[in-house]
Each structure stands twice: as structure tokens, then as C-alpha cells.
Design a protein around this motif. Structure first.
Motif, PDB file in Angstrom:
ATOM      1  N   ALA A 104      34.650  43.518  36.259  1.00 16.64           N
ATOM      2  CA  ALA A 104      35.299  42.161  36.241  1.00 16.64           C
ATOM      3  C   ALA A 104      35.241  41.142  35.151  1.00 16.64           C
ATOM      4  O   ALA A 104      34.476  40.949  35.265  1.00 16.64           O
ATOM      5  CB  ALA A 104      35.212  41.701  37.483  1.00 16.64           C
ATOM      6  N   VAL A 105      35.338  41.984  33.233  1.00 16.61           N
ATOM      7  CA  VAL A 105      35.388  41.715  32.307  1.00 16.61           C
ATOM      8  C   VAL A 105      36.316  41.154  31.254  1.00 16.61           C
ATOM      9  O   VAL A 105      37.788  41.967  31.599  1.00 16.61           O
ATOM     10  CB  VAL A 105      34.407  42.341  31.304  1.00 16.61           C
ATOM     11  CG1 VAL A 105      33.417  43.369  32.350  1.00 16.61           C
ATOM     12  CG2 VAL A 105      35.635  43.981  31.743  1.00 16.61           C
ATOM     13  N   GLY A 106      35.759  40.100  30.661  1.00 15.22           N
ATOM     14  CA  GLY A 106      37.435  39.367  29.445  1.00 15.22           C
ATOM     15  C   GLY A 106      38.227  39.037  30.734  1.00 15.22           C
ATOM     16  O   GLY A 106      38.521  38.769  31.288  1.00 15.22           O
ATOM     17  N   GLY A 107      39.352  39.674  29.944  1.00 18.17           N
ATOM     18  CA  GLY A 107      41.080  39.374  30.467  1.00 18.17           C
ATOM     19  C   GLY A 107      41.342  40.305  31.414  1.00 18.17           C
ATOM     20  O   GLY A 107      42.600  40.138  32.234  1.00 18.17           O
ATOM     21  N   VAL A 108      40.390  40.956  31.913  1.00 19.77           N
ATOM     22  CA  VAL A 108      41.545  42.474  33.567  1.00 19.77           C
ATOM     23  C   VAL A 108      41.142  41.447  34.634  1.00 19.77           C
ATOM     24  O   VAL A 108      42.148  41.600  35.589  1.00 19.77           O
ATOM     25  CB  VAL A 108      39.846  43.302  33.753  1.00 19.77           C
ATOM     26  CG1 VAL A 108      39.977  44.557  34.846  1.00 19.77           C
ATOM     27  CG2 VAL A 108      39.245  44.269  32.494  1.00 19.77           C
ATOM     28  N   PRO A 109      40.374  39.878  35.438  1.00 17.95           N
ATOM     29  CA  PRO A 109      40.588  39.301  36.365  1.00 17.95           C
ATOM     30  C   PRO A 109      41.857  38.905  36.827  1.00 17.95           C
ATOM     31  O   PRO A 109      42.696  39.348  37.338  1.00 17.95           O
ATOM     32  CB  PRO A 109      39.318  38.405  36.894  1.00 17.95           C
ATOM     33  CG  PRO A 109      38.286  39.088  35.854  1.00 17.95           C
ATOM     34  CD  PRO A 109      38.746  40.131  34.392  1.00 17.95           C
ATOM     35  N   GLU A 110      42.342  37.994  35.339  1.00 13.84           N
ATOM     36  CA  GLU A 110      43.292  37.839  34.418  1.00 13.84           C
ATOM     37  C   GLU A 110      44.466  38.399  34.662  1.00 13.84           C
ATOM     38  O   GLU A 110      45.617  38.055  35.429  1.00 13.84           O
ATOM     39  CB  GLU A 110      43.413  36.981  33.730  1.00 13.84           C
ATOM     40  CG  GLU A 110      44.732  36.331  33.220  1.00 13.84           C
ATOM     41  CD  GLU A 110      44.913  35.609  31.362  1.00 13.84           C
ATOM     42  OE1 GLU A 110      45.255  34.733  30.865  1.00 13.84           O
ATOM     43  OE2 GLU A 110      43.603  36.266  31.048  1.00 13.84           O
ATOM     44  N   LEU A 111      44.374  39.689  34.244  1.00 14.51           N
ATOM     45  CA  LEU A 111      45.628  40.780  34.972  1.00 14.51           C
ATOM     46  C   LEU A 111      46.081  41.157  35.293  1.00 14.51           C
ATOM     47  O   LEU A 111      46.851  41.616  35.859  1.00 14.51           O
ATOM     48  CB  LEU A 111      45.093  41.780  32.758  1.00 14.51           C
ATOM     49  CG  LEU A 111      46.560  43.042  33.264  1.00 14.51           C
ATOM     50  CD1 LEU A 111      47.988  42.664  32.636  1.00 14.51           C
ATOM     51  CD2 LEU A 111      45.251  43.918  32.201  1.00 14.51           C
ATOM     52  N   VAL A 112      44.627  42.290  36.466  1.00 14.22           N
ATOM     53  CA  VAL A 112      45.198  42.348  37.870  1.00 14.22           C
ATOM     54  C   VAL A 112      45.047  41.803  38.896  1.00 14.22           C
ATOM     55  O   VAL A 112      45.512  41.806  40.202  1.00 14.22           O
ATOM     56  CB  VAL A 112      44.089  43.476  38.045  1.00 14.22           C
ATOM     57  CG1 VAL A 112      43.782  44.379  36.254  1.00 14.22           C
ATOM     58  CG2 VAL A 112      43.101  42.881  38.264  1.00 14.22           C
ATOM     59  N   GLY A 113      45.032  40.008  38.723  1.00 18.67           N
ATOM     60  CA  GLY A 113      44.741  39.728  39.998  1.00 18.67           C
ATOM     61  C   GLY A 113      44.541  39.979  41.130  1.00 18.67           C
ATOM     62  O   GLY A 113      42.946  41.234  41.205  1.00 18.67           O
ATOM     63  N   ASP A 114      44.618  40.556  42.468  1.00 17.45           N
ATOM     64  CA  ASP A 114      43.705  41.076  44.434  1.00 17.45           C
ATOM     65  C   ASP A 114      44.092  42.411  43.883  1.00 17.45           C
ATOM     66  O   ASP A 114      44.183  42.913  45.059  1.00 17.45           O
ATOM     67  CB  ASP A 114      44.268  40.090  45.255  1.00 17.45           C
ATOM     68  CG  ASP A 114      43.509  38.587  44.777  1.00 17.45           C
ATOM     69  OD1 ASP A 114      42.487  38.627  44.361  1.00 17.45           O
ATOM     70  OD2 ASP A 114      44.462  38.073  45.351  1.00 17.45           O
ATOM     71  N   ALA A 115      44.922  43.453  42.761  1.00 23.43           N
ATOM     72  CA  ALA A 115      45.573  44.429  42.993  1.00 23.43           C
ATOM     73  C   ALA A 115      44.736  45.383  42.207  1.00 23.43           C
ATOM     74  O   ALA A 115      45.626  46.600  42.036  1.00 23.43           O
ATOM     75  CB  ALA A 115      47.008  43.978  42.378  1.00 23.43           C
ATOM     76  N   ALA A 116      42.950  45.007  42.239  1.00 23.31           N
ATOM     77  CA  ALA A 116      41.951  45.987  41.925  1.00 23.31           C
ATOM     78  C   ALA A 116      41.140  45.826  42.690  1.00 23.31           C
ATOM     79  O   ALA A 116      40.688  44.692  42.617  1.00 23.31           O
ATOM     80  CB  ALA A 116      41.990  45.784  40.208  1.00 23.31           C
ATOM     81  N   GLU A 117      40.213  46.927  42.528  1.00 17.86           N
ATOM     82  CA  GLU A 117      38.932  46.708  43.450  1.00 17.86           C
ATOM     83  C   GLU A 117      38.189  46.136  41.975  1.00 17.86           C
ATOM     84  O   GLU A 117      37.660  47.341  40.699  1.00 17.86           O
ATOM     85  CB  GLU A 117      38.146  47.685  43.537  1.00 17.86           C
ATOM     86  CG  GLU A 117      38.836  48.510  45.062  1.00 17.86           C
ATOM     87  CD  GLU A 117      38.164  46.973  46.753  1.00 17.86           C
ATOM     88  OE1 GLU A 117      37.434  46.823  45.846  1.00 17.86           O
ATOM     89  OE2 GLU A 117      38.970  47.970  47.218  1.00 17.86           O
TER      90      GLU A 117
END
Length: 365
Positions: free
Chosen positions: A288-301
């Protein structure tokens, strides 16, 4: 209306920025723009910029003193110069000098450096963003960073990697899995240069915990880099279930064959691995770093960076829960459908060029 001429400048050429420039070159040429790509010669061998209809001007890597002169020649007559990455931006600014050609800069990621080198990087960032007419950041965090460094105009410019051909990757998945010897065991796939900020040390720590799993998952890593010897030594010494595959041209097929995709990085903007995994419907466990949460939303662990236990636990739970894997697969494809398409990305960049050059184009219907 005279033909717009843009020069695209790549430095070392990461996979993400190089693929973006190839996509951009093809799309701009199709829209009547004259494009010159400036990059180290070996990048054209891999990405074939010439086949897009662009001109290609080989420019030595940044350590070569001839690079600035080569760029200066290539940029002569350009209406807009677009540099991708920090080092390419510095060199493009030096090559342009006092000329009034607008410089657009895209920050695809950030440079990882500490101490004296970190101070130098911050100085380079300040210099480039203040020289640029427009800075495009591929994540909100990068846009904020550019503004903190003094950018006059910083905007979100999320890049899109080319979508895989429908069904093509899946068709090759079984072959890729058989090649890796993972027909009767889970396959976990990571992709990216073997460099410290990619978090592969943590991945190896997690792989030791997966030795308790029955059957033991195979971890395959596609990529090359400075950490190969160190990582391979650990794999051999500790008997870890990890294979370093080196640089591969069939990453999409390899990823499509995986049960879970892994992204253990210290920092990412719009990770190509994350984009491909979600588009293919491959469950993703990422930091959960950088732009990853913004990119994947709720679609990844999502797990904390550097936490081998959390990484191992998230993967183990997914391997034991086919229902959750299927839900993530569907959610990934749905999330990917919300991202800008290649056409939308190209249209945004062209609108920036037109704005800087005072060009008004007829509206498409």
C-alpha cells in the motif's frame, strides 16, 4: 494548420515509460503529428519505435558527454519537447538552453536516493519542474511532489499501457506454466527490475514462510538488475522456492498463468504489473505505497511495505480461498475498465501540446 513536431526524450527507459512512449508515438503519428523519439539505441531494438511511423534519433545514455549535443540536434525545429523521467528531463532542459520551445515533463516514478545523492535528486527535481511548461504526474502523489518542488503547472497524467489482446495471453498461459514446472503447485508471479526498492528481499523472506505450504508455491520473478547475484545467493543458500527468470518478452503470458501476482515494492506510481494483473483478472497482493491504492482501489489485497509476514499471510489466505480469488479477479477487471484508455491518454497529451502551441483542432464527432 502546419504539422506539429514533437520530440519524445527517454533516458534509461524503464519498461513503463518506454512502452508509454511507443504507444504515444503511434497514437500521435496516427493523428498527423510528426514524432521524433530520442533514446539509447538499444531501446529501439526492443520497442521498435520506427514501426510506429516516428523518426528515431539514437542518443547515448546519460553518462556519455555526447548525449546533450545529440539531443540538441534532434530537438532543432521541434514545436514541443516531451521528456520522460528525471534524467531525461534534465538533459532535455540543457539541450534546449535558452530556446523558447515548450518542455513537457512526465514523471512516471520517483528516484530513490538518500543522503548526498538524495539532496542532488531534489535539486534536479526543482530545476526540471521550474524549467517545464507543464509537468504530468502519473499519480496524484507525483503531482503533489512536483508542486512542492515549484512546478508552474502540474497535472495528473495517468498513462495507460497497451491492453493485452483478448484471449492471447490466456492461450499461452498453460505453456508458460508448464515451462516453469508449476503444473501441480501454485504459481506466484512478480515482475520488475532486480533493484533494492522493488522489495525482493522481503519477497524472499515471505517465500521462506511458504515452505510450510503444501504444495509449496513457486515464486517466479521476471526482470534483471543489480541485485541478481545477491538474490540468487540467498535462494540457493536457503533453499527458497524462487526462480529468477531474467528479462522476458512473454511477461503477459507468464502473468496470465499465475495464481497470484505480487508487487512488494517500496514505492510505485502506476505499476505496469498491477495494470496487467488486474486487466487479466489475476489476483494481486501489493504494498500500500505511492499510487498503488489510487490505481487498484478495492480490487487487490494491500499489505504494508517490508512486512514479510503480512505478505506471506495475504498470499496463503488467497491460495486457500478460491471464492475470494474469483471475487478479486472480477473486481480487477472492473477496476481496469475505469482507467483511461490508450486513446484517452494520447488525446490528453495532444491537448497539452496544442495548448502550449496555440493550436485549435476541429472537434471529433
Amino acid at each position: 494548420m502546419t504539422q506539429l513536431h514533437t520530440v519524445q526524450v527517454l533516458g534509461g527507459g524503464s519498461a513503463g515509460s518506454s512502452a508509454h512512449v511507443r504507444s504515444l508515438a503511434a497514437g500521435l503519428v496516427a493523428r498527423g503529428v510528426r514524432v521524433t523519439v530520442c533514446a539509447p539505441a538499444e531501446l529501439d531494438h526492443h520497442y521498435d519505435f520506427l514501426s510506429t511511423g516516428a523518426h528515431f534519433a539514437p542518443v547515448p545514455r546519460r553518462s556519455d558527454p555526447a548525449a546533450i549535443g545529440a539531443l540538441r540536434v534532434a530537438c532543432a525545429g521541434a514545436d514541443v519537447v516531451h521528456a520522460h523521467g528525471l534524467h531525461a528531463s534534465v538533459r532535455a532542459g540543457l539541450a534546449l538552453g535558452p530556446r523558447s520551445v515548450p518542455l513537457v515533463v512526465t514523471w512516471h516514478t520517483r528516484t530513490h536516493a538518500e543522503g548526498a545523492r538524495g539532496r542532488l535528486v531534489r535539486l534536479m527535481e526543482r530545476k526540471t519542474v521550474r524549467t517545464a511548461a507543464v509537468v504530468l504526474g502519473t499519480s496524484s502523489e507525483l503531482v503533489d511532489r512536483a508542486r512542492r518542488r515549484g512546478a508552474r503547472d502540474a497535472r495528473l497524467g495517468p498513462v495507460s499501457i497497451p491492453a493485452p489482446r483478448e484471449g492471447a495471453a490466456e492461450a499461452e498461459a498453460g505453456k508458460a506454466r508448464a515451462e516453469l514446472g508449476a503444473m501441480d503447485r501454485p504459481l506466484l508471479m512478480a515482475v520488475g527490475a532486480l533493484e533494492p526498492h522493488r522489495g525482493y528481499g522481503t519477497l524472499l523472506d515471505a517465500s521462506r514462510l511458504w515452505l510450510r505450504h503444501d504444495p509449496v508455491p513457486l515464486v517466479a520473478v521476471a526482470g534483471e538488475g543489480c541485485q541478481r547475484i545477491e538474490l540468487q545467493r540467498r535462494i540457493d543458500t536457503e533453499g527458497l522456492p524462487v526462480r529468477l527468470l531474467g528479462r522476458r518478452d512473454d511477461v503477459t503470458s507468464l502473468l496470465a498463468s499465475a495464481d497470484v501476482a505480487l508487487l512488494p515494492s517500496r514505492w510505485e506510481a502506476r505499476s505496469p504489473l498491477a495494470q496487467e494483473a488486474l486487466r487479466l483478472g489475476v489476483p494481486l497482493v501489493a504494498t500500500a505505497v505511492g499510487g498503488v491504492p489510487e490505481l487498484v482501489g478495492d480490487a487487490a489485497e494491500l499489505v504494508p511495505y517490508g512486512d514479510a509476514g503480512a505478505l506471506a499471510g495475504a498470499v496463503t489466505a488467497l491460495l486457500a480461498d478460491p471464492v475470494r480469488r474469483a471475487a478479486l479477479s472480477a473486481a480487477g477487471r472492473a477496476q481496469a475498465a475505469t482507467w483511461p484508455t490508450e486513446d484517452e491518454t494520447i488525446a490528453q497529451v495532444l491537448s497539452v501540446y496544442d495548448e502550449l502551441c496555440g493550436v485549435t483542432r476541429p472537434r471529433s464527432h
